[in-house]
Scaffold this active site. Structure first.
Site, PDB file in Angstrom:
ATOM      1  N   HIS A 102       0.882  -1.384  -0.079  1.00 20.45           N
ATOM      2  CA  HIS A 102      -0.206   0.374  -0.048  1.00 20.45           C
ATOM      3  C   HIS A 102       1.162   1.088  -0.373  1.00 20.45           C
ATOM      4  O   HIS A 102       1.915   1.179   0.380  1.00 20.45           O
ATOM      5  CB  HIS A 102      -1.035  -0.056   1.648  1.00 20.45           C
ATOM      6  CG  HIS A 102      -0.190  -0.075   2.686  1.00 20.45           C
ATOM      7  ND1 HIS A 102       0.879  -1.130   3.063  1.00 20.45           N
ATOM      8  CD2 HIS A 102      -0.545   1.298   3.513  1.00 20.45           C
ATOM      9  CE1 HIS A 102       1.108  -0.775   3.982  1.00 20.45           C
ATOM     10  NE2 HIS A 102       0.972   0.752   4.399  1.00 20.45           N
ATOM     11  N   ASP A 104       0.644   4.985   2.225  1.00 13.21           N
ATOM     12  CA  ASP A 104      -0.397   5.131   3.510  1.00 13.21           C
ATOM     13  C   ASP A 104      -1.624   6.425   2.881  1.00 13.21           C
ATOM     14  O   ASP A 104      -1.390   7.462   2.118  1.00 13.21           O
ATOM     15  CB  ASP A 104       0.555   5.744   4.133  1.00 13.21           C
ATOM     16  CG  ASP A 104       1.622   5.215   4.434  1.00 13.21           C
ATOM     17  OD1 ASP A 104       1.413   3.483   4.810  1.00 13.21           O
ATOM     18  OD2 ASP A 104       2.645   5.540   5.851  1.00 13.21           O
ATOM     19  N   HIS A 255       4.522   0.326   0.350  1.00 14.09           N
ATOM     20  CA  HIS A 255       5.046  -0.720   1.249  1.00 14.09           C
ATOM     21  C   HIS A 255       4.754  -1.765   1.862  1.00 14.09           C
ATOM     22  O   HIS A 255       3.768  -1.884   1.616  1.00 14.09           O
ATOM     23  CB  HIS A 255       5.959   0.302   1.989  1.00 14.09           C
ATOM     24  CG  HIS A 255       5.609   0.823   3.084  1.00 14.09           C
ATOM     25  ND1 HIS A 255       4.725   2.522   2.860  1.00 14.09           N
ATOM     26  CD2 HIS A 255       4.173   1.231   4.615  1.00 14.09           C
ATOM     27  CE1 HIS A 255       4.015   3.107   3.556  1.00 14.09           C
ATOM     28  NE2 HIS A 255       3.772   2.314   4.666  1.00 14.09           N
ATOM     29  N   ARG A 271       6.112   6.486  15.383  1.00 13.85           N
ATOM     30  CA  ARG A 271       5.993   7.178  13.773  1.00 13.85           C
ATOM     31  C   ARG A 271       5.156   8.409  14.193  1.00 13.85           C
ATOM     32  O   ARG A 271       4.363   8.706  14.941  1.00 13.85           O
ATOM     33  CB  ARG A 271       5.002   6.125  13.036  1.00 13.85           C
ATOM     34  CG  ARG A 271       4.579   6.894  12.191  1.00 13.85           C
ATOM     35  CD  ARG A 271       3.549   5.309  11.033  1.00 13.85           C
ATOM     36  NE  ARG A 271       2.574   5.731  11.176  1.00 13.85           N
ATOM     37  CZ  ARG A 271       1.246   5.483  10.008  1.00 13.85           C
ATOM     38  NH1 ARG A 271       1.577   4.089   9.213  1.00 13.85           N
ATOM     39  NH2 ARG A 271       0.037   6.312   9.923  1.00 13.85           N
TER      40      ARG A 271
HETATM   41 FE   LIG Z   1       1.823   2.146   5.800  1.00 17.92          FE
END
Ligand SMILES: [Fe+2]
Length: 280
Positions: A102, A104, A255, A271
Site C-alpha cells: 500500500h 499510506d 511498502h 511513528r
Molecule cells: Fe503504511
C-alpha cells in the site's frame, strides 16, 4: 554527511548524523534533497526522545494526529505507536499495520507526504534471518520501466481508492464509521511535487476501480500495475535494528510490513506522519 545507496532505484543510508542534536539549515537541505531523490532514507543507531523525534519530523512539514487516540504516545499525540505488545490486557499500539502492499492514506483527498518510523523494539533475529522486515518499492522507477504507449494511456486514467476495500477492515467498522471514510478519485499516474517524476499511484490495499473501465478490465489493470510495481528490481527490503530511523515518501513508493513473527516477539515502533499536498 555521507550517503550510502541501499538499492539501485531507491533508499539511501545517511551516515554520521545524530538526529537528537539540532540540524542546521544547510544539512537539513541535504537530507531533504536526498529524501526527494531516493524516496527512502535510513539513519542507523539513533537515540532520540519523543520530543526530538517530533522536532526532526516537523522540519519536513506539519504533522498529522492519528484518529486512533488510544495508540498515541502520552503527551506526544504526534507519535503513533505501532506494536504487537500487550500491556495489562490492552494492545499498546496498532498491531496489524501495513501487511499488504500500500501507500499510506491513498484513500484520502490529501495523503500524507511521508512517515518517519523509529525502531524501539524488534523481534530477535535468528542465525540467518531477521523478522518483521519492511519492503519498499519505487513507483517512479516502476513508471519509468513502462513502455511509452502504456505510460501515455495510463496518464489519461483516474482510479477510485477506498479505505474499505479490504474485507477484514470493512468488517470492523460500523455503518456510521464507514460513512466517515468516503471514496476518493486520484490520477493513476501521480507527479512528484518536488522532483516532477511520474509515479504509478495504484495499490492493492486501497485502489478499487479504474474509472470508466468495465469491472473485468479494471481489475486486470489494477492487478497488472500492482504486480509490476512489486517486482524485485524496484525493491529495497529493510532489515530493522533497534535505533533505526526510517522515512519513506508516499508519492514515489509503496511498502509492505512482513508479518513473519509471533506475539511472543515484541516489536515497537514510534511513528510520526508529515502532512502532504494535493495529488496531481
Ligand atoms: Fe503504511
Amino acid at each position: 554527511m555521507k550517503l550510502h545507496k541501499l538499492a539501485s532505484p531507491l533508499g539511501s543510508e545517511i551516515l554520521d548524523i545524530d538526529l537528537s542534536r539540532p540540524i542546521d539549515d544547510a544539512t537539513f537541505r541535504q537530507i531533504d534533497d536526498a529524501f526527494s531523490e531516493r524516496s527512502v532514507l535510513v539513519f542507523r543507531d539513533q537515540v532520540m526522545t519523543p520530543a526530538q523525534h517530533v522536532e526532526f519530523s516537523r522540519r519536513f512539514g506539519g504533522l498529522e494526529i492519528h484518529v486512533l487516540k488510544q495508540y498515541l504516545l502520552a503527551d506526544f499525540p504526534e507519535i503513533l505507536l505501532i506494536s504487537n505488545v500487550v500491556e495489562n490486557g490492552k494492545p499498546v499500539g496498532i498491531a496489524d499495520a501495513g501487511q499488504q502492499w500500500h501507500t499510506d492514506l491513498s484513500y484520502v483527498e490529501i495523503p500524507s507526504r511521508c512517515s518517519i518510523l523509529y525502531a524501539k523494539q524488534i523481534p530477535e533475529p535468528g542465525p540467518d534471518k531477521t523478522y518483521g522486515d519492511t519492503c519498499f518499492v519505487s513507483t517512479a522507477a516502476a513508471y519509468d520501466a513502462l513502455d511509452p504507449e502504456m505510460q501515455k494511456y495510463l496518464g489519461t486514467l483516474k482510479a477510485r481508492h477506498s479505505y474499505l476495500k479490504r474485507p477484514h477492515v470493512r468488517a470492523k467498522l460500523s455503518e456510521e464509521q464507514k460513512k466517515q471514510v468516503p471514496e476518493v478519485i486520484h490520477p493513476v499516474i501521480r507527479t512528484h511535487p518536488v522532483t516532477g517524476r511520474k509515479c504509478i499511484y495504484v495499490n492493492e490495499s486501497f485502489t478499487t476501480e479504474i474509472v470508466g473501465l468495465g469491472k473485468e478490465e479494471s481489475d486486470a489493470l489494477i492487478l497488472q500495475l500492482c504486480e509490476h510495481c512489486q517486482s524485485e528490481q524496484f525493491m529495497y527490503r529493510h532489515k530493522w535494528r533497534v535505533g533505526d530511523v526510517l522515512m519513506w515518501d508516499n508519492c514515489s513508493t509503496q511498502h509492505l510490513a512482513v508479518a513473519d513473527y509471533g506475539p511472543e516477539q515484541a516489536r515497537l515502533m514510534n511513528r510520526t506522519t508529515v502532512r502532504g499536498t494535493a495529488v496531481f
